[in-house]
Design an enzyme around this catalytic site. Structure first.
Site, PDB file in Angstrom:
ATOM      1  N   TYR A 166       0.833  -1.205   0.000  1.00  0.00           N
ATOM      2  CA  TYR A 166       0.000   0.000   0.000  1.00  0.00           C
ATOM      3  C   TYR A 166       0.866   1.253   0.000  1.00  0.00           C
ATOM      4  O   TYR A 166       0.629   2.178  -0.784  1.00  0.00           O
ATOM      5  CB  TYR A 166      -0.897  -0.032   1.238  1.00  0.00           C
ATOM      6  CG  TYR A 166      -1.841   1.145   1.367  1.00  0.00           C
ATOM      7  CD1 TYR A 166      -2.994   1.221   0.593  1.00  0.00           C
ATOM      8  CD2 TYR A 166      -1.575   2.168   2.274  1.00  0.00           C
ATOM      9  CE1 TYR A 166      -3.867   2.293   0.727  1.00  0.00           C
ATOM     10  CE2 TYR A 166      -2.449   3.240   2.416  1.00  0.00           C
ATOM     11  CZ  TYR A 166      -3.589   3.298   1.634  1.00  0.00           C
ATOM     12  OH  TYR A 166      -4.452   4.366   1.759  1.00  0.00           O
ATOM     13  N   LYS A 170       1.048   4.320  -2.790  1.00  0.00           N
ATOM     14  CA  LYS A 170       0.679   5.696  -2.465  1.00  0.00           C
ATOM     15  C   LYS A 170       1.857   6.661  -2.610  1.00  0.00           C
ATOM     16  O   LYS A 170       1.670   7.832  -2.957  1.00  0.00           O
ATOM     17  CB  LYS A 170       0.093   5.756  -1.057  1.00  0.00           C
ATOM     18  CG  LYS A 170      -1.239   5.004  -0.920  1.00  0.00           C
ATOM     19  CD  LYS A 170      -2.294   5.518  -1.898  1.00  0.00           C
ATOM     20  CE  LYS A 170      -3.652   4.880  -1.684  1.00  0.00           C
ATOM     21  NZ  LYS A 170      -4.699   5.406  -2.582  1.00  0.00           N
TER      22      LYS A 170
END
Length: 273
Positions: A166, A170
Site C-alpha cells: 500500500y 501511495k
C-alpha cells in the site's frame, strides 16, 4: 464558495456506502457539478451502491451517471470516459479515488506474495495512470483547463509496517502527481494529491479484518485501531470523509487555480510536513 456550476466531474471508486468517493461526489454536486461515478459493479456485497449515489446526486439538482468498469483495464477505461463524454459533453474534473481493498497485502514483506503486491499496484497506480491519461487527453482537447485530484495517503509520505504494498502504491501516486502536474501546467490543468490519514469509513473494517490478532474479533480490533489513532492525532479525532470532500471541492475550484503538484495531508496534524 467553490462554485462548480456547469462543471463535469468523473470520480472513480464511488460505490462505497460511507466512502471517500461517495462523499466527494455529493460535495461536488452540492457545488453545482454534474457527476459521473464509477465502480466495478452496481453494489458492494449486496449493499446500496452506484445507483443510490446517482439518486443522491440528482436529488441535489445535479445530473448523475453511473459507469461501470475496471480502472486498471485500458479498454474499459476508454469506454467509461467515452460514456461520460457522450452523456455530458465535456470533462473538467477527475478524482482518482478507486483503491484495492485491504487484505492479503497487509502482512510483513517476508510473507507478502507477488500476487497481493501486484494487485495493489494494479488498482492504485495503474488505475490512476490510465484514468489520468484518458482525462488529460480530453481536457487538452477542450483547451479549457481542468483539475485532476489523486487520492494518496499519509502512508504515501511515511512507511508503515505491514503496509509495504500500500505504501509503495501511495508513494508512487505522489511522484506521478508531480510529474503530471509539470506536464499539464501549460494547458492550465492542475494536478494535486490528497493524503488522508486513517478515515472513519468502511475501509477500517477491511483493515481490521486483515490486521487483527487471533485473540480479537474484527469489531474489537477495529475499535482498538480507532482508539489508538485518536490518541495520537492532535485534533483528537479521525478524519471523516467530509474532510476529504471539502479539500476536493476546493482543489476543483477556481480558488485553487494556482496550486499544482502538491500532496496535501488531511490527518488532524499527525504528520507535520
Amino acid at each position: 464558495m467553490y462554485e462548480l456550476s456547469g462543471k463535469v466531474a468523473f470520480i472513480t471508486g464511488a460505490a462505497g456506502v460511507a466512502g471517500i468517493g461517495r462523499a466527494i461526489a455529493l460535495r461536488l454536486a452540492e457545488r453545482g457539478a454534474h457527476i459521473a461515478v464509477n465502480d466495478l459493479r452496481p453494489t458492494q456485497a449486496g449493499r446500496p451502491g452506484l445507483p443510490d449515489v446517482v439518486d443522491e446526486i440528482e436529488a441535489l439538482g445535479a445530473r448523475g451517471l453511473a459507469v461501470y468498469g475496471d480502472v486498471a483495464d485500458s479498454a474499459q477505461v476508454d469506454v467509461m470516459f467515452a460514456q461520460s463524454m457522450a452523456h455530458f459533453g465535456r470533462l473538467d474534473i477527475l478524482v482518482n479515488n478507486a483503491g484495492a481493498p485491504a487484505g492479503d497485502d497487509r502482512v510483513p514483506i517476508v510473507e507478502l506474495s507477488e500476487a497481493a503486491f501486484d494487485l495493489v499496484q494494479r488498482v492504485n497506480v495503474r488505475g490512476t495512470f490510465l484514468c489520468s491519461r484518458a482525462a488529460a487527453r480530453l481536457m487538452i482537447g477542450q483547451a479549457a483547463g481542468g483539475r485532476i485530484i489523486n487520492i494518496s495517503s499519509t502512508a504515501g509520505k511515511q512507511g508503515v509496517a505491514r503496509y509495504a504494498a500500500y505504501c509503495a502504491s501511495k508513494f508512487a501516486i505522489r511522484g506521478f502527481t508531480q510529474s503530471l502536474a509539470l506536464e499539464l501546467a501549460a494547458h492550465q490543468i492542475t494536478v494535486n494529491a490528497i493524503c488522508p490519514g486513517l478515515i472513519a469509513s468502511e475501509r477500517i473494517d477491511d483493515m481490521a479484518a486483515a490486521l487483527r490478532p487471533a485473540d480479537l474479533s474484527t469489531a474489537e480490533f477495529r475499535q482498538r485501531m480507532i482508539d489508538q489513532a485518536t490518541q495520537t492525532i492532535p485534533l483528537g479525532r479521525l478524519a471523516e470523509t467530509g474532510d476529504i470532500a471539502n479539500l476536493a471541492a476546493f482543489l476543483s475550484s477556481e480558488q485553487a487555480s494556482f496550486i499544482t503538484g502538491k500532496s496535501i495531508s488531511v490527518d488532524g496534524g499527525l504528520h507535520l510536513d
